[in-house]
Structures are given as structure tokens and as C-alpha cells.
Design a protein around this motif. Structure first.
Motif, mmCIF file in Angstrom:
data_model
loop_
_atom_site.group_PDB
_atom_site.id
_atom_site.type_symbol
_atom_site.label_atom_id
_atom_site.label_comp_id
_atom_site.label_asym_id
_atom_site.label_seq_id
_atom_site.Cartn_x
_atom_site.Cartn_y
_atom_site.Cartn_z
ATOM 1 N N LEU A 411 18.854 3.090 24.487
ATOM 2 C CA LEU A 411 19.620 3.947 23.585
ATOM 3 C C LEU A 411 21.106 3.597 23.654
ATOM 4 N N VAL A 412 21.597 3.387 24.868
ATOM 5 C CA VAL A 412 23.014 3.060 25.040
ATOM 6 C C VAL A 412 23.339 1.735 24.360
ATOM 7 N N PHE A 413 22.495 0.716 24.615
ATOM 8 C CA PHE A 413 22.724 -0.592 23.987
ATOM 9 C C PHE A 413 22.761 -0.456 22.476
ATOM 10 N N ALA A 414 21.722 0.163 21.965
ATOM 11 C CA ALA A 414 21.559 0.218 20.512
ATOM 12 C C ALA A 414 22.738 0.932 19.865
ATOM 13 N N ARG A 415 23.091 2.063 20.416
ATOM 14 C CA ARG A 415 24.140 2.838 19.752
ATOM 15 C C ARG A 415 25.501 2.160 19.877
ATOM 16 N N ILE A 416 25.814 1.661 21.066
ATOM 17 C CA ILE A 416 27.153 1.071 21.249
ATOM 18 C C ILE A 416 27.313 -0.194 20.416
ATOM 19 N N VAL A 417 26.292 -1.054 20.438
ATOM 20 C CA VAL A 417 26.411 -2.288 19.656
ATOM 21 C C VAL A 417 26.457 -1.963 18.167
ATOM 22 N N SER A 418 25.659 -0.978 17.750
ATOM 23 C CA SER A 418 25.682 -0.602 16.330
ATOM 24 C C SER A 418 27.036 -0.035 15.940
ATOM 25 N N LYS A 419 27.602 0.755 16.822
ATOM 26 C CA LYS A 419 28.920 1.324 16.518
ATOM 27 C C LYS A 419 29.987 0.223 16.458
ATOM 28 N N LEU A 420 29.889 -0.728 17.386
ATOM 29 C CA LEU A 420 30.843 -1.850 17.359
ATOM 30 C C LEU A 420 30.746 -2.575 16.029
ATOM 31 N N VAL A 434 35.323 -8.612 19.696
ATOM 32 C CA VAL A 434 34.811 -7.911 20.870
ATOM 33 C C VAL A 434 33.747 -8.789 21.529
ATOM 34 N N VAL A 435 33.928 -9.004 22.803
ATOM 35 C CA VAL A 435 32.917 -9.716 23.582
ATOM 36 C C VAL A 435 32.014 -8.671 24.221
ATOM 37 N N VAL A 436 30.727 -8.760 23.925
ATOM 38 C CA VAL A 436 29.765 -7.842 24.537
ATOM 39 C C VAL A 436 29.016 -8.610 25.613
#
Lengths: 647, 312
Positions: A411-420, A434-436
Motif C-alpha cells: 500500500l505504501v509503495f503504490a500510493r507514494i509512487v502514484s502520488k509522485l 525524483v529518485v525512488v
């Protein structure tokens, strides 16, 4: 390009081992500085060829081992004291890095071979095209070292952070300072040398295990050799100056679920808390894909579009409108539906075209999110998120998900990357690139297994992220176990010490046996680098990162023990305002409901007032006396058992 | 010719006291036209004896090896007279710390023909040394080619002498020469030179002594003798068996050692023989003469062949 040093070898070609435009052989004296990975220069009649040594051979004039046995009368000791050592050859194969002139492309001439100088390394790796001129784009990655020479090697940021190519993948066995150290060093190098004309850059790192990335803001004790390497690379050995940490709470809602809980580190360590609104858009991530059929999906859409975050009025359910902003509100909404359906009695199975079983299933799954992600997802709807839109240039944001349930990690991955992605598309994130960084990529984008939301998201990021400035730095122990398209899209590859079993997989078929052996025995601080400008992989060494490593960090900043509720709140308050006294907070919380305290704390954190204690106390309001809680009625079971899901 | 069981025949002949043989080792016979017996004078004992030399003993550093090579090619006829271009080379490689390095090397390219043929070639052979063949008989291609080969041999021998002398001027170390020392009075008297011959076209004994000489056991040397020499360079010599010959051939592993008379004592002969035994390894394979060819000499040959081949 005359050379003051004598040549170290000479190109040879036979019918069986000919020179080609891409490979050649050369011999050297028995004692020479040439080794696997060394860069050499061949120069003959105006043509200059650069190559990298890929394999080595040695043999004598002995025709058959039997002759050695006969010569020594079968005595191995006698063989060792033969008066004359046999004539012996040191033959090396090299892969061509660059030919000058490039056209016509011809076999490598049979000329003398020199060890590459600093200037040669620049030409051989085509670094002259991006490290010189008015707008250089070189990012130091390490030092190429051979024969006493040390030459800085640069990556082209256009090919590392886009737009030409992008992404970086790191492979290496764990525990040998490869993956995390390399990323820490490279991020530092990017932050120090990313050219201003290319815009701004920030990094977002997911800390997926232990304290790996927990001390990026703390300086390491470097030795002289490390400092020398930094100086040679033109970098400053210093930790990241702008780092913010985000970690969810533990189940109690006040102690942070991270190893970075030492008091001295509290100032830039913040909670990561999401409410219903933040989660519902990513329900697909956390719901079992088999569960989310069309009917469930339709009901989730209904909730998202008609219910959550707005006033929902339904006179049949209850007189006053629903305002669903939290999981608790949502639970109340579901309860109203079930009570209504119960009142309708036998035969009532559909509410607003949604079958009761579907509603019940969605309710179960959503409530499961707040259970499994307790600490990350709050019931009361007050969120504390990353600073979307306010990312600063050269800032690092570390999201510590190491202690989270895998479902919550997804959930954290999906939401943060989507928000980025959303913000970068709108160009309102605050930075241009942004470097992830994602470690354990084989876990999140495995080669085999179900096509999860996270894997699709990482694939999309690797295939399209560079156009947005969204760059994936990923790492894993076994590259062969990662989705091929995800690693295949990484323009730059870094390889640390590797496992021989991994090297035996087809993905490494183009690497020579000698290079594989070198990879399997690579010392700490050395890497093999693939980059679009380099036609062959190059070995480099890099200094220890200037940030505290996890082991030293944990020793110097041992995590605080979990505190009782009131003391944990006091610690959080002190993080906001050092003047707050623990005793005062404990006295203030006496007899308060924990939910109320969490809500007040969250509001204080969000507002960051000058007088945190006063604001917090005001949020808590006046003390109310305890009340007798009347047990609620349970939710009745569906009367008929023809549930299409067989429950 | 009816099929014959040669193996059986060898066994039968052995029973009757003959020595079984298979093939004469490469180059052990030398030039067939030179095959002869030149009786030598024994200088150690009254009769030819076998002497065990003892365990092999390493030769102290430095030790140098001298050899030369030649190659030739027929390039034209002037009428019936052939013109041959030959290349000769000689080198010394010295061993120190078990490693051989080339310390001296010399190469020549020469044109060999009758004077009239050389004149007919005009300036085409400019830059080459020339050796004139005798013109006392009319041209005969086969005879002239034979004469050219002899001339090239002599030229190579001269080059070896030149290189050997140059080495001696710069070093006092032992020098092992492939062949005889009798070509040069200086070599024949040099107390730190040793000649080793693989060919046995000229034998020093006849009759029962020759049989004894040829049946020398492995690890033994013959008595020291003074060979009869056509030149005025007396030396001392003995035979040494480097490898067991039984089951192979009489010449297998048999070499003739020549030293200056000053080294002809029993003790010195034993010492040098022991040192030469140590030089058996490493084997100089794949050369077919490996049983008599020291690795040091082989190394010089390999070096020269690589040099000459590289310019062919």
C-alpha cells in the motif's frame, strides 16, 4: 598520442584467434600490471583502439602433461626444481571499447599495447562527450584503478536520471557493502554534482529492512584512504543535509514503528499515517485480486465517488446525512446498511443494486486493511503524509516500511509512487526529478508469481518514468529473480560481489568466465558498472559512504524502548517542542481517551504551533467524566445461505 | 614382400645376442656422407669403461646456451645455375634464476650462387651478403644446391663462432654450445665452454669398443678420450647417456661431450656429466630430438626460429 611509458604488450592474431573489430588478443611479459578489467590502448598507424581485458590465459611450451611427468621422473618435487622454467605466455583477450576513428570499423591492428592513462580512460568510455564543454553532465560513480593509475569514472546524468535513458539497478549478495553503500554513495554524488541547468532533484527511499537507511543524516568516521578517494572524485565526504524520515506507528498509535527512535534523531522523524481517503483509491493494492470482482469493484467505486469525503444522504438508512471521513465513519455507514436490511427482513438481499454479500465482503476487506495496517492506517481519519508539493531540491525522504506487514508495504509503495507520478505530471512536486530507491526488488517485482499491482506499478515506472523525471534506483540480491522488463529498462547496472549460482543463469551469458570469477570474488567497495556510454562493463572502486552505516548507527543511536502511552505521547510532543515536560503531559493525559489523545497529537503535529503544549491541551479540551458504555448490538447474519461466495 | 611379424623377429634376434632396434633417433646419424670411424685416444684408463656419474647436480648460475639456425630458399636459376637466398642466425640465451633471457643475437641474409649467376642477378640482390660457389666445374643444379647448402652451413658456423666469441668477451660464465668445440681453437681451449653433440656420424671407436661405447647405460659416461680431429684444436670428449636406451635404440639419449683439455680430468668429467644430467628436464618436446636436446639449446632454437619466421 605518444606515450612516454613503454608498451606493456603487443596484439597478436592467428587464424584461430584473429583480431576483430570487437575483440583482440595481446601478450605481455610475465610480470605486468594487466588484469581482468584493465583498460588498454592499442595504437598503430593512426588508428587508436581502446579495449577492456575480459580474459587471461597462460600456457607453456609443454605439449602434454605426460612430458612433465617424464621430465621429472614422476616426482612432483623434482618437477619444482627443474633448472630452467619453461617458456610461458601471458595472453589476454580484450573487448573493444572504442575505435578512433570510428569509421571505417576495422579489425584491431597488430600494434603495441599500453595501459590506459587518465586521458585514455575518458576517451575509452566516451566520457569526453559529457564531462567537457559548457554544460557537463557527468556524475562520479567511482575510480577505475589499474597499474597504479586511478581515473574517475563518470555516469551521464542524462542517461541516469533521464530523459535519454534512466533508472539504475544494483545486484549483489547481501552483507558486503554493495547495494546500500553504493546507493548512498551515488545519491550523495548526484546531489553534489547534478548540474543546476538540469533542474532540481530529490530522493525518496523505502527502507525495507532493519536500520539500513536510518542514518543518512549522520556522518561516518572515514579513514584517510576514503577521504583520498573522495578528493580524487571531486566530492565532499559529508552526510545528506536535508533528510526527513517517515515511519508508521506501531499498533498503539503513539510509538513509531522504526529503529530510528533515539531521542537525538526525533527532530526529523515523523509519523506516516493515512486515513480512509488516502487508502480507498488504492484498495485494489491491498485487496486480493481474486476478491475484487466486478461487483465488489463497483461497490468500492460507489463508496469512493458517492460516500467517502462527502455528505451522503439516505433517508432509508437514517435521518441525518453520513459524513464518511474515516474507517470508523465507514463502519458506521456499513452498520446502518446492515441494520436497514435486517429490518427489511427475509428476501431483502440487494441495497441500491449491490448484493448484501458483496457489501459484506467489501466491508470485511476494508476493515481488514485497518487491522493489518494498524499504525499506518488510522481509524479516526487524521492523516500525516509526505510533503507533497513541497519537496526541496537535494532533499531525501526516507519511508521506513521495514516493520510493516507486506500488505501495508504494498500500500505504501503504490500510493507514494502514484502520488509522485501525479505531482510530477502536474509539475508541482517541488522538484524536477525524483529518485525512488527500492531494495529487495525481487520481492516487489518478482520474475514469477502473480501480476500484482505493485509489480505493474514498478514496470510502468521503469518504462515510462523517465519522461516525468521519476527514476527508479532498485536493488536485489538475485537479478535473475526480478521481472526482466523492470531490470531491462534500467539504463545503468551495477554489480557487486555475486553468487556463482546467480552468475550461471542465462542473464550473465555475455560476461566472460574470468569476469564472472572477478565478480564472485569482488572485494568490498568495488563494483562493475554498465552504462549506455560504456560498450563493456567497467570495474570501479568507490569510497565508503559518508553516512553512518546501520551497524554503527544502531550502536551510537540505540532505538528507544517502547514507552507507555502517556510517555510515548510526551516523547512525540518533545519532538515538536523541546520545552515540553514529560510529567506535564502525563498529568494532562490522566483519564483521557486514547483516541482523543491521538487526535489532539495529530492536530498538533499538523499545525506545528509555537507553543505545542498549549495547542495540544486546547485540542484535548476539558476533561469529561467517564461514561458507562452500553454494549452495541452485533450485526446479524444474513438469513439465507445462498451467498454466491459460498459462505 | 611377404607380411612379417617384425616384433617377433626382434625378439628372435635378441635371443641370438643382437640388439633390437626400431628407428634411429632423429639427427643422431648426422650427415650420412660424413659417417666414419676416427679412432680416438683414451686418456682415462687403459680401456674404454662405463662410469656411473652419480646423482644429477644443478648447474650454478649463470649458464648460457649457444645455438644457430639456418633456412634457405631457391629463388632463381641463371641458366642452369641456381641462386639460393639463405638466412642464418645465432644467439646466446643465459639462465639466471631459472629463467632464460637472450643476451646476444645475430642474423644475416646471404645470397649463394656461382659468381656468374650473382652477376646476372645485377642489383636485385643489393643489400645482401653474397657467397660465391666454385666455378671450376660446369653448372649442375643438384650439385650446386648441395654446395650451396654446405656454404650456408659454414656461414652459420662462422656466425656461431662470432656470437660465441662476443659472449666470451662480455662474460666469464659457462657456455654450452650445440655441437663441437673443435671448430675454433679458442673454444677448444676455453675452460668454461662445453660442446654437446647429438649426432654420431663420426664415431671414436670400432669393434668391441664401439659396441661398448654405444651400449652405455643410463646415467653413465664413457672414459674420457681425445678425439682425432681434422683441425688443430684438441679437446677432451666422452659419451653420456641421458635417458635409458633399452627398448628404443642405441643412440637414444646418447650425447658426446667436448671440453677443453684442462677439463678432461675424471673429477671434472664426472661433475660436468652430473650437471648435464640435471639439464634433462624440462624436456625439449615436441622436438623429435628431445632425448639429446637440452632445453636451453631448444630454447635458443625456438627463439631464433621465431625471429627468422617473423621476417619471412
Amino acid at each position: 598520442m605518444l606515450e612516454s611509458h613503454p608498451p606493456v604488450g603487443r596484439v597478436v592474431a592467428t587464424e584461430l584467434k584473429p583480431s576483430t573489430p570487437h575483440q583482440f588478443y595481446f601478450w605481455t611479459a610475465r610480470e605486468s600490471p594487466i588484469g581482468i578489467g584493465a583498460i588498454v590502448r592499442v595504437e598503430e598507424q593512426g588508428r587508436v583502439v581502446f579495449g577492456v581485458v575480459t580474459d587471461g590465459f597462460a600456457y607453456s611450451d609443454l605439449v602434454t602433461p605426460m612430458h612433465a611427468v617424464i621430465g621429472a621422473d614422476g616426482d612432483p618435487v623434482a618437477a619444482g626444481i627443474e633448472p630452467t622454467t619453461r617458456a610461458e605466455i601471458r595472453l589476454f583477450s580484450a573487448a573493444v571499447l572504442r575505435q578512433m576513428p570510428e569509421e571505417p570499423l576495422q579489425p584491431v591492428p597488430l600494434g603495441p599495447v599500453w595501459l590506459a592513462s587518465d586521458a585514455d580512460v575518458v576517451l575509452a568510455l566516451r566520457m569526453d562527450s559529457y564531462t567537457t564543454g559548457d554544460r557537463p553532465t557527468g556524475i562520479p560513480i567511482g575510480l577505475y584503478a589499474a597499474g597504479g593509475l586511478e581515473s574517475p569514472v563518470y555516469l551521464d546524468c542524462d542517461f541516469l536520471l533521464g530523459p535519454e535513458a534512466a533508472h539504475l539497478n544494483i545486484t549483489g549478495v547481501s552483507g558486503l557493502a554493495t547495494k546500500t553503500s553504493a546507493v548512498e554513495f551515488l545519491l550523495s554524488s548526484i546531489f553534489q554534482t547534478f548540474p543546476r541547468h538540469k533542474g532540481s532533484v530529490a530522493a525518496l527511499c523505502f527502507n525495507v529492512k532493519g536500520p539500513d537507511l536510518c542514518f543518512l543524516d549522520q556522518p561516518a568516521a572515514l579513514n584517510e584512504e576514503d577521504r583520498r578517494l573522495y578528493a580524487k572524485l571531486g566530492l565532499r565526504p559529508e552526510p545528506f543535509s536535508n533528510v526527513r524520515y517517515y515511519a508508521p506507528f506501531k499498533g498503539d498509535g503513539v510509538n513509531l514503528n522504526t529503529l530510528r527512535t533515539h531521542d537525538a534523531l526525533a527532530a526529523n522523524t515523523e509519523p506516516l499515517v493515512w486515513g480512509l481517503h488516502e487508502v480507498l483509491d488504492y484498495a485494489e493494492v491491498v485487496l486480493n485480486r481474486d476478491d475484487v470482482d466486478a461487483k465488489a469493484d463497483a461497490f468500492i467505486d460507489f463508496l469512493g465517488e458517492r460516500v467517502v469525503g462527502r455528505e451522503y444522504r439516505d433517508e432509508m438508512l437514517r435521518g441525518k446525512p453520513f459524513l464518511v471521513q474515516s474507517f470508523a465513519d465507514l463502519e458506521e455507514f456499513f452498520r446502518a446498511i446492515f441494520e436497514f436490511m435486517e429490518v427489511l427482513g427475509k428476501g431483502a438481499e440487494v441495497w441500491k443494486t449491490h448484493h448484501l454479500a458483496t457489501i459484506r465482503k467489501v466491508r470485511n476487506r476494508l476493515s481488514n486493511i485497518s487491522t493489518r495496517s494498524k499504525g499506518l492506517v488510522t481509524d479516526d481519519g487524521v492523516a500525516h503524509d509526505l510533503p507533497w508539493g513541497r519537496f526541496a531540491d537535494r532533499s531525501v525522504h526516507v519511508v521506513d516500511v521495514a516493520g510493516l506487514d507486506p500488505l501495508a508495504q504494498d500500500l505504501v509503495f503504490a500510493r507514494i509512487v502514484s502520488k509522485l507520478r501525479e505531482h510530477l505530471e502536474r509539475r508541482d512536486l517541488g522538484v524536477d526529478h525524483v529518485v525512488v530507491f527500492v531494495d529487495e526488488l525481487n520481492k516487489y517485482a518478482p520474475a514469477d508469481g502473480a501480476d500484482t499491482y505493485v509489480r505493474k506499478m514498478l514496470l510502468d515506472l521503469s518504462e515510462r518514468g523517465r519522461y516525468l523525471g521519476l527514476v527508479l534506483f532498485s536493488a536485489q540480491q538475485f537479478r535473475s529473480q526480478v521481472q526482466r522488463r523492470v531490470v531491462g529498462n534500467a539504463g545503468t547496472g551495477i554489480y557487486g560481489r555475486m553468487d556463482m549460482d546467480e552468475l550461471a543463469t542465462p542473464g550473465y551469458a555475455t560476461i566472460s568466465p574470468a569476469t564472472k570469477i572477478k565478480l564472485a570474488t569482488l572485494p568490498k567497495g568495488e563494483l562493475m558498472v554498465r552504462h549506455p556510454h560504456f560498450t563493456q562493463p567497467i570495474f570501479v572502486k568507490f569510497p565508503r559512504p559518508a553516512v553512518l552505516n546501520s551497524r554503527e548507527g544502531i550502536e551510537r543511536f540505540p532505538p528507544a524502548t517502547d514507552l507507555p502511552f502517556a510517555e510515548a505521547v510526551a516523547r512525540q510532543m518533545r519532538g515538536l517542542d523541546r520545552r515540553v515536560a514529560t510529567d506535564a503531559v502525563c498529568a494532562l493525559l490522566e483519564g483521557r481517551r486514547e483516541d482523543d489523545v491521538r487526535r489532539a497529537l495529530s492536530a498538533t503535529r499538523r499545525e506545528r504551533p509555537a507553543d505545542a503544549y498549549a495547542f495540544f491541551a486546547a485540542c484535548l479540551g476539558r476533561r469529561v467524566n467517564g461514561e458507562v458504555v452500553v454494549p452495541r448490538r452485533g450485526i446479524p447474519a444474513v438469513r439465507r445461505a445462498d451467498d454466491s461466495y459460498g459462505r | 614382400m611377404p607380411a612379417t611379424n617384425l616384433a617377433h623377429l626382434r625378439r628372435v634376434l635378441a635371443v641370438r645376442g643382437l640388439t633390437p632396434a626400431s628407428v634411429i633417433p632423429d639427427a643422431s646419424g648426422g650427415r650420412t656422407e660424413e659417417a666414419c670411424v676416427r679412432p680416438a685416444r683414451l686418456v682415462e684408463g687403459d680401456s674404454l669403461a662405463w662410469r656411473p656419474v652419480g646423482a644429477a647436480e644443478p648447474w650454478p648460475d649463470p649458464l648460457a646456451f649457444l645455438d644457430g639456425i639456418q633456412r634457405s630458399e631457391l629463388i632463381a636459376y641463371a641458366g642452369a645455375a641456381p641462386i639460393v637466398v639463405g638466412e642464418i642466425a645465432a644467439a646466446v640465451r643465459e639462465r639466471a634464476g631459472r629463467r632464460l633471457t637472450t643476451v646476444l643475437t645475430e642474423r644475416r641474409v646471404i645470397a649463394i650462387a656461382r659468381p656468374s649467376a650473382l652477376a646476372a642477378a645485377g642489383d636485385a640482390l643489393d643489400g645482401l651478403e653474397s657467397v660465391a660457389l666454385p666455378e671450376d666445374e660446369p653448372p649442375h643444379p643438384v650439385r650446386d644446391l648441395f654446395n650451396a647448402a654446405r656454404a650456408l652451413d659454414r656461414a652459420r658456423g662462422s656466425l656461431e663462432l662470432l656470437v660465441g666469441d662476443r659472449f666470451r668477451r662480455q662474460s666469464e660464465g659457462w657456455l654450452v654450445v650445440d655441437g663441437s668445440l673443435t671448430e675454433s681453437p679458442g673454444w677448444a681451449a676455453d675452460p668454461r665452454m662445453l660442446g654437446i653433440s647429438k649426432s654420431h656420424a663420426t664415431l671414436p671407436f670400432e669393434g668391441a669398443e664401439l659396441e661398448r661405447y654405444l651400449r652405455l647405460p643410463y646415467g653413465h659416461r664413457s672414459s674420457v678420450y681425445a678425439p682425432e680431429t681434422r683441425s688443430l684444436a684438441p679437446v677432451r670428449a666422452w659419451a653420456l647417456r641421458l635417458w635409458p636406451w633399452e627398448g628404443k635404440d642405441l643412440f637414444h639419449g646418447l650425447v658426446r661431450i667436448e671440453v677443453a683439455p684442462v677439463n678432461g680430468s675424471t673429477e671434472m668429467a664426472d661433475l660436468l656429466a652430473r650437471r648435464l644430467l640435471a639439464e634433462r628436464a624440462p624436456l625439449s618436446t615436441p622436438d623429435p630430438r628431445w632425448d639429446r636436446l637440452l632445453y636451453g639449446i631448444h630454447s635458443v632454437e625456438q627463439y631464433l626460429r621465431a625471429q627468422v619466421r617473423g621476417t619471412a
